[in-house]
Design a protein around this motif. Structure first.
Motif, PDB file in Angstrom:
ATOM      1  N   TRP A  48       0.837  -1.194   0.000  1.00 31.36           N
ATOM      2  CA  TRP A  48       0.000   0.000   0.000  1.00 31.36           C
ATOM      3  C   TRP A  48       0.875   1.248   0.000  1.00 31.36           C
ATOM      4  CZ3 TRP A  48      -5.210  -0.449  -0.506  1.00 31.36           C
ATOM      5  CH2 TRP A  48      -5.771  -1.709  -0.273  1.00 31.36           C
ATOM      6  N   VAL A  49       0.454   2.242  -0.765  1.00 32.44           N
ATOM      7  CA  VAL A  49       1.203   3.495  -0.893  1.00 32.44           C
ATOM      8  C   VAL A  49       0.416   4.605  -0.201  1.00 32.44           C
ATOM      9  CG1 VAL A  49       2.138   5.197  -2.487  1.00 32.44           C
ATOM     10  CG2 VAL A  49       2.185   2.758  -3.090  1.00 32.44           C
ATOM     11  N   PRO A  50       0.993   5.280   0.784  1.00 36.05           N
ATOM     12  CA  PRO A  50       0.274   6.396   1.414  1.00 36.05           C
ATOM     13  C   PRO A  50       0.110   7.549   0.433  1.00 36.05           C
ATOM     14  CG  PRO A  50       2.538   6.297   2.190  1.00 36.05           C
ATOM     15  CD  PRO A  50       2.325   5.064   1.370  1.00 36.05           C
ATOM     16  N   ILE A  51      -1.075   8.145   0.417  1.00 33.76           N
ATOM     17  CA  ILE A  51      -1.346   9.212  -0.552  1.00 33.76           C
ATOM     18  C   ILE A  51      -1.788  10.508   0.122  1.00 33.76           C
ATOM     19  CG2 ILE A  51      -1.839   7.682  -2.492  1.00 33.76           C
ATOM     20  CD1 ILE A  51      -4.812   7.940  -1.884  1.00 33.76           C
ATOM     21  N   THR A  52      -1.632  10.572   1.449  1.00 34.65           N
ATOM     22  CA  THR A  52      -2.036  11.800   2.153  1.00 34.65           C
ATOM     23  C   THR A  52      -0.932  12.351   3.042  1.00 34.65           C
ATOM     24  OG1 THR A  52      -3.141  10.348   3.755  1.00 34.65           O
ATOM     25  CG2 THR A  52      -4.524  11.427   2.117  1.00 34.65           C
ATOM     26  N   ASP A  53       0.309  11.933   2.846  1.00 38.18           N
ATOM     27  CA  ASP A  53       1.410  12.421   3.680  1.00 38.18           C
ATOM     28  C   ASP A  53       1.724  13.892   3.431  1.00 38.18           C
ATOM     29  OD1 ASP A  53       1.617   9.958   4.837  1.00 38.18           O
ATOM     30  OD2 ASP A  53       3.419   9.341   3.751  1.00 38.18           O
ATOM     31  N   PHE A  54       1.155  14.457   2.393  1.00 39.88           N
ATOM     32  CA  PHE A  54       1.379  15.872   2.093  1.00 39.88           C
ATOM     33  C   PHE A  54       0.642  16.788   3.066  1.00 39.88           C
ATOM     34  CE2 PHE A  54      -2.611  14.852   0.151  1.00 39.88           C
ATOM     35  CZ  PHE A  54      -3.375  15.997   0.309  1.00 39.88           C
ATOM     36  N   LEU A  55      -0.355  16.278   3.773  1.00 40.75           N
ATOM     37  CA  LEU A  55      -1.136  17.136   4.663  1.00 40.75           C
ATOM     38  C   LEU A  55      -0.228  17.762   5.722  1.00 40.75           C
ATOM     39  CD1 LEU A  55      -4.271  14.864   5.068  1.00 40.75           C
ATOM     40  CD2 LEU A  55      -4.211  17.102   3.952  1.00 40.75           C
ATOM     41  N   SER A  56      -0.370  19.063   5.911  1.00 39.56           N
ATOM     42  CA  SER A  56       0.531  19.791   6.795  1.00 39.56           C
ATOM     43  C   SER A  56       0.083  19.661   8.247  1.00 39.56           C
ATOM     44  CB  SER A  56       0.565  21.262   6.402  1.00 39.56           C
ATOM     45  OG  SER A  56      -0.631  21.918   6.818  1.00 39.56           O
ATOM     46  N   ASN A  57       0.881  20.240   9.144  1.00 33.40           N
ATOM     47  CA  ASN A  57       0.509  20.215  10.554  1.00 33.40           C
ATOM     48  C   ASN A  57      -0.794  20.966  10.807  1.00 33.40           C
ATOM     49  OD1 ASN A  57       1.934  22.699   9.971  1.00 33.40           O
ATOM     50  ND2 ASN A  57       1.979  23.073  12.174  1.00 33.40           N
ATOM     51  N   ARG A  58      -1.098  21.947   9.986  1.00 36.11           N
ATOM     52  CA  ARG A  58      -2.375  22.642  10.117  1.00 36.11           C
ATOM     53  C   ARG A  58      -3.546  21.766   9.690  1.00 36.11           C
ATOM     54  NH1 ARG A  58      -2.182  28.936   8.208  1.00 36.11           N
ATOM     55  NH2 ARG A  58      -0.551  29.678   9.602  1.00 36.11           N
ATOM     56  N   TYR A 706       2.815  14.647   7.021  1.00 41.14           N
ATOM     57  CA  TYR A 706       2.126  13.647   7.833  1.00 41.14           C
ATOM     58  C   TYR A 706       1.020  14.220   8.714  1.00 41.14           C
ATOM     59  CZ  TYR A 706       6.319  11.158   6.384  1.00 41.14           C
ATOM     60  OH  TYR A 706       7.331  10.598   5.651  1.00 41.14           O
ATOM     61  N   GLY A 707       0.444  15.345   8.318  1.00 39.89           N
ATOM     62  CA  GLY A 707      -0.605  15.937   9.133  1.00 39.89           C
ATOM     63  C   GLY A 707      -0.120  16.438  10.478  1.00 39.89           C
ATOM     64  N   GLY A 708       1.168  16.628  10.596  1.00 41.13           N
ATOM     65  CA  GLY A 708       1.777  17.053  11.857  1.00 41.13           C
ATOM     66  C   GLY A 708       2.699  15.985  12.403  1.00 41.13           C
ATOM     67  N   ILE A 709       3.695  16.407  13.154  1.00 43.46           N
ATOM     68  CA  ILE A 709       4.696  15.498  13.723  1.00 43.46           C
ATOM     69  C   ILE A 709       4.797  15.773  15.213  1.00 43.46           C
ATOM     70  CG2 ILE A 709       7.154  14.932  13.777  1.00 43.46           C
ATOM     71  CD1 ILE A 709       7.189  15.433  10.754  1.00 43.46           C
ATOM     72  N   GLY A 710       4.778  14.701  16.018  1.00 46.55           N
ATOM     73  CA  GLY A 710       4.812  14.839  17.464  1.00 46.55           C
ATOM     74  C   GLY A 710       6.189  14.610  18.046  1.00 46.55           C
ATOM     75  N   ASN A 711       6.347  13.471  18.722  1.00 45.66           N
ATOM     76  CA  ASN A 711       7.594  13.187  19.437  1.00 45.66           C
ATOM     77  C   ASN A 711       8.758  12.953  18.499  1.00 45.66           C
ATOM     78  OD1 ASN A 711       6.217  12.973  22.051  1.00 45.66           O
ATOM     79  ND2 ASN A 711       5.357  11.086  21.223  1.00 45.66           N
ATOM     80  N   LEU A 712       9.935  13.406  18.910  1.00 46.67           N
ATOM     81  CA  LEU A 712      11.191  13.110  18.229  1.00 46.67           C
ATOM     82  C   LEU A 712      12.075  12.255  19.133  1.00 46.67           C
ATOM     83  CD1 LEU A 712      12.225  16.582  16.728  1.00 46.67           C
ATOM     84  CD2 LEU A 712      11.108  14.685  15.537  1.00 46.67           C
ATOM     85  N   ALA A 713      12.862  11.383  18.507  1.00 47.70           N
ATOM     86  CA  ALA A 713      13.879  10.608  19.223  1.00 47.70           C
ATOM     87  C   ALA A 713      15.046  10.418  18.279  1.00 47.70           C
ATOM     88  CB  ALA A 713      13.327   9.267  19.695  1.00 47.70           C
ATOM     89  N   ALA A 714      16.145  11.084  18.549  1.00 44.62           N
ATOM     90  CA  ALA A 714      17.301  11.043  17.649  1.00 44.62           C
ATOM     91  C   ALA A 714      18.148   9.800  17.918  1.00 44.62           C
ATOM     92  CB  ALA A 714      18.148  12.301  17.829  1.00 44.62           C
ATOM     93  N   ASP A 715      18.649   9.220  16.848  1.00 44.49           N
ATOM     94  CA  ASP A 715      19.471   8.019  16.949  1.00 44.49           C
ATOM     95  C   ASP A 715      20.828   8.363  17.550  1.00 44.49           C
ATOM     96  OD1 ASP A 715      21.271   5.723  15.965  1.00 44.49           O
ATOM     97  OD2 ASP A 715      19.285   5.059  15.322  1.00 44.49           O
ATOM     98  N   GLN A 716      21.315   7.484  18.430  1.00 43.56           N
ATOM     99  CA  GLN A 716      22.604   7.719  19.087  1.00 43.56           C
ATOM    100  C   GLN A 716      23.763   7.023  18.371  1.00 43.56           C
ATOM    101  OE1 GLN A 716      22.474   9.959  21.468  1.00 43.56           O
ATOM    102  NE2 GLN A 716      20.237   9.953  21.288  1.00 43.56           N
ATOM    103  N   SER A 717      23.455   6.293  17.299  1.00 43.65           N
ATOM    104  CA  SER A 717      24.496   5.552  16.591  1.00 43.65           C
ATOM    105  C   SER A 717      24.678   5.990  15.154  1.00 43.65           C
ATOM    106  CB  SER A 717      24.173   4.047  16.607  1.00 43.65           C
ATOM    107  OG  SER A 717      24.051   3.558  17.921  1.00 43.65           O
ATOM    108  N   VAL A 718      23.625   6.473  14.517  1.00 39.91           N
ATOM    109  CA  VAL A 718      23.654   6.805  13.098  1.00 39.91           C
ATOM    110  C   VAL A 718      23.448   8.304  12.936  1.00 39.91           C
ATOM    111  CG1 VAL A 718      22.616   6.418  10.839  1.00 39.91           C
ATOM    112  CG2 VAL A 718      22.742   4.538  12.499  1.00 39.91           C
TER     113      VAL A 718
END
Length: 735
Positions: A48-58, A706-718
């Protein structure tokens, strides 16, 4: 680096409310979800291909699709109505694509929609006239039947059926805060592209809307293109009509169910209707142990050999023959169960939409609470079922954490409805995790020994569930804390946090509580000296985080509760030097310019490579301390988008809502890469800095919002890899 994005694989995870096949183009199939956008099937990739990831945080409110419709005469044209809740006060939108969902335009609809309301699989509510593609009908929940004559650009209520619309202030008081409304539209024709609008049309009416609007029948028929309507006497009344379909011979099949769903209970009935006579084909009545409803309905063929697939809802398929999908190959005279206790996977409960492939009657799919499942040998004595969720990621992430370099796993994920997950491989479904709570609201690991993990959550629908667990083997096995935070059971809420200082040592901050600590895996809990937090109309809690270089240091951030609390309180920052047992408040935090906002639009992070290097975002600003929170500097980097809102209120777009620090690239001038979600130079997005916040660059684009982005977690190795919670689209990462 860091400009491409893809999903961490969970595989499904959420409710797919509808499947829509194009009637004349093989393998052209769409799926709509309640909170996580829409997808198109890619047969070449079997995914399946997502077709709504363009939606902004608003546009987060529009990440759920209440209905989709395809143009039978143009397989590139697709319509999608969006808007999460009918009671919210905002109208829905209609998105239109002329390239199968690769690009979209939209118009504001003059009525509300409810993609995540009860009955969200009912329909389809939106239909394109097969004989005149410019004509569309929409059956709304609370505003009656609507028609467009210009490809969905403008709409008018079909007052010939009913002019009734619920007043907006009454919708929230309705049972379930929604009505069934006009539940489906059916064109009674076998022709396409005739150029003249179809004259015979059926409209299904839900009992709640019918009663309010004075419509005494469950089904209405027009024979003059919607100019006039006549009520049809149905064999049962007071039922919802989740689906009605037309066979090639003109026979109409109609499911009636007492409840709205998802997973509607009964009583329930399936009839066929030849325009005059009703014939009962299947019925369920509540019994002592079962209460089956009907949901999905699809037909293939015509005449006495018509194949009917019927989804049985509120059934869990836990004994041989218990109905999940009932199949008839003789137009409903006889039936057999084709999923319960069959080989392979099964998925029961919310079987609210079923589709027979128009080009392969042995290929049957249905939706459920965790995605889509299919069989490709429906005619066999024991069909084999398998999930069809490749590419679909619909988890609602509540907490994310990355472990130190060298850990045996890559990511810790706490999500709604699925508990805690330990991801060892990003592109394979996780095999470690625990589901003793429905919503996992906080998760952390010991930096000195990443095999030790603690997770907290709310049991929700999990019978016998708990609020806190720990693992000593990186999530392979889990143990319930010997006892729980004293307030965990009475102060459940999704805004909470947990911090691990070292194995067996945990600081737990539930919603609306005083944080408490344990040094013995919950054998005892002791309240910290932090002030208790009470709700301010919404829950609030402390963000708690442990210093990664010195585990005796623990930091606590109280964001103030909500923007309207700014006249009663401030945000506060506290630091501990004894492992989170006692805390001292930073006197300079407020004077540095820290503002008041809710828990969900604020965040705290530590630099894992430098003791006492702490970062906070308060919804609008980035604040930085290099002395464990004693003194602070506000960075003049981010600025909110106020839009039409006055500055004493809250911005239309918050400018700094999540922050995380991870592995820096070679040659970087600061020991960690910093990532934020926010607004810089008027542009919202995910930003990265490799020079201690001196300069920033956006690492997502307008196709990946993605209609907005919540939590972030940065990788400690890459270097360059950061994980993020998308709005109903699972966990994504940059690469």
């Amino acid at each position: 680096m860091g400009t491409r994005w893809q999903n961490v694989k969970f595989g499904g995870g959420g409710y797919v409310a509808g499947l829509i096949y194009h009637p004349t183009t093989p393998d052209l199939l769409y799926a709509r979800t309640d909170i996580g956008g829409a997808y198109r099937w890619n047969p070449a990739a079997s995914a399946w291909v997502p077709i709504t990831d363009f939606l902004s945080n608003r546009d987060g409110f529009y990440m759920g699709s209440e209905s989709m419709a395809l143009d039978p005469n143009d397989d590139k044209r697709v319509y999608m109505s969006t808007g999460l809740y009918d009671w919210d006060g905002r109208n829905g939108r209609l998105y239109t694509s002329t390239d199968r969902g690769d690009n979209w335009t939209y118009v504001e609809l003059p009525f509300r929609t409810g993609a995540n309301d009860p009955g969200r699989a009912i329909g389809e509510r939106l239909m394109v006239d097969p004989n005149k593609s410019s004509v569309l009908y929409y059956g709304t929940r609370t505003s009656g039947l609507w028609k467009s004559a210009d490809y969905g650009q403008t709409w008018n209520q079909v007052t010939s059926l009913s002019s009734f619309q619920y007043p907006g202030d009454q919708i929230g008081a309705l049972p379930g805060r929604t009505a069934g409304g006009i539940e489906g539209v059916l064109f009674d024709t076998s022709t396409t592209n005739a150029g003249t609008a179809t004259q015979t049309i059926y409209a299904a009416v839900g009992p709640d809307y019918g009663s309010a609007a004075g419509l005494s029948n469950s089904l209405y028929k027009s024979t003059d293109g919607g100019a006039t309507w006549t009520g049809i006497e149905t064999p049962v009344t007071g039922f919802h009509i989740p689906h009605m379909v037309r066979a090639k011979d003109g026979m109409i099949y109609v499911a009636f169910t007492k409840d709205m769903g998802p997973g509607a209970g009964g009583a329930s009935r399936l009839y066929k209707f030849d325009g005059t006579n009703w014939t009962l084909l299947k019925s369920y009545d509540p019994e002592q142990w079962v209460n089956f409803g009907m949901g999905g309905l699809s037909v293939s063929g015509s005449g006495p050999t018509t194949r009917i697939a019927l989804g049985v809802t509120n059934s869990w398929g836990n004994w041989n023959g218990m109905p999940i999908v009932q199949l008839s190959d003789d137009a409903g005279k006889t039936w057999r169960e084709i999923e319960s206790m069959t080989p392979g996977e099964t998925a029961s409960g919310w079987v609210d939409d079923v589709e027979i492939d128009p080009f392969n009657r042995d290929h049957i799919l249905h939706v459920h609470g965790g995605g889509i499942i299919e069989t490709k040998n429906a005619s066999s004595a024991g069909p084999t079922w398998k999930g069809s969720v490749a590419g679909i990621e619909e988890t609602a992430t509540l907490s994310l954490m990355t472990p130190p370099k060298g850990a045996s796993y890559t990511l810790l994920n706490g999500s709604g409805d699925i508990g805690a997950v330990v991801q060892t491989e990003l592109l394979k479904s996780a095999t470690r995790g625990i589901r003793v709570f429905a919503n996992s609201v906080g998760i952390d690991t010991a930096w000195s020994n990443s095999a030790y993990i603690a997770a907290i959550g709310n049991p929700g629908y999990i019978q016998g569930g708990v609020h806190g667990v720990y693992s000593n083997d990186a999530g392979v096995t889990w143990t319930r804390f010997a006892s729980e935070h004293p307030d965990a059971a009475t102060n459940e809420g999704d805004w909470a946090s947990v911090a691990v200082t070292k194995p067996n040592n945990v600081v737990w901050a539930p919603s609306n509580s005083v944080p408490a600590y344990t040094t013995n895996n919950g054998a005892t809990w002791t309240y910290t000296n932090l002030p208790g937090l009470s709700g301010v109309g919404i829950n609030r809690a402390y963000h708690i985080v442990a210093d990664r270089k010195n585990p005796n240091k623990v930091y606590a951030f109280n964001s103030g509760g909500a923007w309207w609390n700014q006249w009663s309180d401030t945000s506060h920052f506290w630091y501990s030097t004894d492992g989170g047992h006692t805390f001292t408040e930073s006197a300079s935090f407020k004077s540095a310019g820290a503002l008041v906002a809710d828990f969900g639009t604020t965040s705290i992070a530590v630099n894992p490579n430098a003791e006492g290097d702490v970062w906070v975002v308060d919804g609008q600003n980035i604040l930085h301390s290099t002395d464990s929170g004693a003194t602070w500097t506000k960075l003049n980097v981010t600025a909110p988008i106020w839009g039409k809102n006055p500055t004493w209120l809250y911005p239309e777009v918050y400018s700094a809502t999540s922050i995380s620090l991870g592995k820096a690239p070679a040659g970087a001038t600061y020991s960690a890469s910093i990532y934020i979600v926010g607004v810089i130079n008027g542009q919202w997005g995910v930003y990265r800095s490799d020079d201690g916040a001196a300069t920033w660059r956006r690492i997502n684009d307008d196709k990946h919002q993605y209609g907005g982005i919540g939590n972030l977690a940065a990788d400690q190795s890459v270097p360059g890899r950061v994980f993020a919670s998308a709005n109903g689209r699972g966990v994504i990462f940059s690469y």
